[in-house]
Scaffold this motif. Sequence first.
Motif, PDB file in Angstrom:
ATOM      1  N   THR A  42       0.848  -1.181   0.000  1.00  0.00           N
ATOM      2  CA  THR A  42       0.000   0.000   0.000  1.00  0.00           C
ATOM      3  C   THR A  42       0.882   1.229   0.000  1.00  0.00           C
ATOM      4  N   GLY A  43       0.212   2.404  -0.092  1.00  0.00           N
ATOM      5  CA  GLY A  43       0.936   3.663  -0.107  1.00  0.00           C
ATOM      6  C   GLY A  43       1.564   4.032   1.222  1.00  0.00           C
ATOM      7  N   GLU A  44       1.391   3.220   2.280  1.00  0.00           N
ATOM      8  CA  GLU A  44       1.941   3.549   3.581  1.00  0.00           C
ATOM      9  C   GLU A  44       3.468   3.585   3.595  1.00  0.00           C
ATOM     10  N   VAL A  45       4.125   3.091   2.560  1.00  0.00           N
ATOM     11  CA  VAL A  45       5.573   2.956   2.594  1.00  0.00           C
ATOM     12  C   VAL A  45       6.300   4.264   2.357  1.00  0.00           C
ATOM     13  N   PHE A  46       5.655   5.322   1.834  1.00  0.00           N
ATOM     14  CA  PHE A  46       6.355   6.583   1.662  1.00  0.00           C
ATOM     15  C   PHE A  46       5.976   7.545   2.784  1.00  0.00           C
ATOM     16  N   ASN A  47       6.887   8.479   3.082  1.00  0.00           N
ATOM     17  CA  ASN A  47       6.669   9.417   4.178  1.00  0.00           C
ATOM     18  C   ASN A  47       5.564  10.405   3.818  1.00  0.00           C
ATOM     19  N   ARG A 186      14.431  19.486  -3.537  1.00  0.00           N
ATOM     20  CA  ARG A 186      14.912  18.505  -2.553  1.00  0.00           C
ATOM     21  C   ARG A 186      16.431  18.534  -2.491  1.00  0.00           C
ATOM     22  N   ILE A 187      16.981  18.746  -1.285  1.00  0.00           N
ATOM     23  CA  ILE A 187      18.436  18.741  -1.109  1.00  0.00           C
ATOM     24  C   ILE A 187      18.917  17.431  -0.495  1.00  0.00           C
ATOM     25  N   PHE A 188      18.084  16.780   0.289  1.00  0.00           N
ATOM     26  CA  PHE A 188      18.340  15.432   0.783  1.00  0.00           C
ATOM     27  C   PHE A 188      17.067  14.622   0.579  1.00  0.00           C
ATOM     28  N   LYS A 189      17.108  13.324   0.862  1.00  0.00           N
ATOM     29  CA  LYS A 189      15.944  12.484   0.600  1.00  0.00           C
ATOM     30  C   LYS A 189      14.700  12.950   1.344  1.00  0.00           C
ATOM     31  N   ASN A 190      14.890  13.479   2.551  1.00  0.00           N
ATOM     32  CA  ASN A 190      13.735  13.897   3.346  1.00  0.00           C
ATOM     33  C   ASN A 190      13.792  15.369   3.731  1.00  0.00           C
ATOM     34  N   VAL A 191      14.655  16.129   3.070  1.00  0.00           N
ATOM     35  CA  VAL A 191      14.800  17.551   3.392  1.00  0.00           C
ATOM     36  C   VAL A 191      14.740  18.353   2.100  1.00  0.00           C
ATOM     37  N   SER A 192      13.932  19.402   2.110  1.00  0.00           N
ATOM     38  CA  SER A 192      13.835  20.259   0.930  1.00  0.00           C
ATOM     39  C   SER A 192      13.759  21.716   1.358  1.00  0.00           C
ATOM     40  N   VAL A 193      14.149  22.601   0.451  1.00  0.00           N
ATOM     41  CA  VAL A 193      13.962  24.040   0.647  1.00  0.00           C
ATOM     42  C   VAL A 193      12.829  24.484  -0.267  1.00  0.00           C
ATOM     43  N   PHE A 194      12.169  25.551   0.122  1.00  0.00           N
ATOM     44  CA  PHE A 194      11.039  25.998  -0.680  1.00  0.00           C
ATOM     45  C   PHE A 194      10.887  27.507  -0.605  1.00  0.00           C
ATOM     46  N   ALA A 195      10.204  28.045  -1.591  1.00  0.00           N
ATOM     47  CA  ALA A 195       9.730  29.427  -1.569  1.00  0.00           C
ATOM     48  C   ALA A 195       8.206  29.358  -1.557  1.00  0.00           C
ATOM     49  N   ASP A 196       7.588  30.311  -0.892  1.00  0.00           N
ATOM     50  CA  ASP A 196       6.132  30.299  -0.805  1.00  0.00           C
ATOM     51  C   ASP A 196       5.591  31.685  -1.122  1.00  0.00           C
ATOM     52  N   GLY A 239       9.882   5.788   5.887  1.00  0.00           N
ATOM     53  CA  GLY A 239      10.264   5.643   4.491  1.00  0.00           C
ATOM     54  C   GLY A 239      11.602   6.291   4.194  1.00  0.00           C
ATOM     55  N   LYS A 240      12.216   5.877   3.083  1.00  0.00           N
ATOM     56  CA  LYS A 240      13.517   6.412   2.711  1.00  0.00           C
ATOM     57  C   LYS A 240      13.410   7.802   2.094  1.00  0.00           C
ATOM     58  N   ILE A 241      12.225   8.174   1.602  1.00  0.00           N
ATOM     59  CA  ILE A 241      12.085   9.437   0.898  1.00  0.00           C
ATOM     60  C   ILE A 241      10.657   9.939   1.051  1.00  0.00           C
ATOM     61  N   HIS A 242      10.509  11.249   1.000  1.00  0.00           N
ATOM     62  CA  HIS A 242       9.178  11.829   1.108  1.00  0.00           C
ATOM     63  C   HIS A 242       8.351  11.483  -0.123  1.00  0.00           C
TER      64      HIS A 242
END
Length: 449
Positions: A42-47, A186-196, A239-242
């Motif tokens: 199922t989709g539960e495997v991703f963050n 995305r700069i790392f698998k679970n870390v990203s920078v953004f503008a809003d 999960g390994k990635i968002h």
Amino acid sequence: MKKSLLLLLTLLCFSVSSNAQKNKKNSVPLDLIAAQPDKELTGEVFNRWSIEGQFGQAKGSKPYSTGYYGNNPGKFFGGVAFNSWGFGARYMFSPKFGVKSNINIDNLQEQNNSGSLPFQMQHIQFSGEGVVNLVRLFDIQKQAGRFGLLFHLGFQISRMSPQIGPYSDLEEWNGGLVAGLQPQFRIFKNVSVFADFTINSNVRQHFNWDGQSFSAPENNLAGSLYRTSLGLSVALGKGKIHGDWAIIEDKNDSKLDSLNNRIGEIEELMNDSDKDGVPDYLDVEQNSIAGVAVDTKGRMVDKNNNGVPDDLEKYVNNAVTNNNSSTSSAATEGAVLQLINEGYIAAYFDTAKATPNNASASNIGFILNYLKNNPSKNVDITGYADEIGSTENNNKLSSDRAQAVKAILVKAGISESRITITPRGEDDSVDKKSDWARRLVRKALFKVK
């Protein structure tokens, strides 16, 4: 305009709800499909969870009292002042849709040397919004790579409290809509920078943004505020990635792709390269002559075992009879020599191999039978290679192929003195990009003398 925004928000919430139920059990990462093909995934495997922090600039657009304004007319974009901070959390029901909540604190005041009268307004806002991952929605995640784009829309409530002026002891609660776009990287698998980039619309507002005037309670004013922020998002989970960047595939699509692959394999198995009616996966002689009868394994029928297919032998005999020739055996002999010397009888090889493939056994047997029945004849074997690889290697390969066929004939009882070999290297007469065309030039040809 307000009714249109409300309608859009309603549709968004409905899409979030329906797609959440649809995708929760159907979205799976491709790498997990490969690793666990028999397991119900199922989709539960991703963050799904992420927390976000941001800072930037907030500017009240309207209304302002006379003599008060938030921009500096002499600066590009009206000047920049970092006066906004916020943090929040987001949860994705599916790779496409989710919800988020944010708290923002804005400190609005005049900019230096702007010409505005002094003011200071504290604005605290809480929002609850639906989120759409536009990259997923338009199915361009592979092309986007590390880039992402979110759209968010929802409701907000806020508190306005002037810090200076005649109303500094008062505060007002407002509410309305909030909408924005959030590009992210995305700069790392679970870390990203953004503008809003967000716009806030108050449907009921009595304070001006400068806080120096206050309309009558019966006057419902519309107010708007723009916020531009930079931030950091951290995904939470096992999960390994968002999920914003994980390679997600609908389980039904995966089954369909698997079925398509199986159909493709069956179609490939059913290819009939020599057009003899026997598919290649059953054909042990894939270079049979067109129009010649074959058995269930694709071998040309030769009931009298004289090395000449029966249909071909009948054709030669009929040709002799129709020409009223008294030299039937000579005509047959000439037809057989023509078949051999014009390349109809050949040995074929797989890529980079010097040993004839299984389909060539009957053709080599044909030459063997002919040489045994005609002890005065000699044969020249010419080897060829396709254009794949270096010329030096192909020259050697063509020699090795001719030598391999010679060795088979010698071991079958033909004197070595009756056989000569000639390596010809690469045959460039066909399109080198065509796999089927290259198969026709990986060969050894015979010439009887």
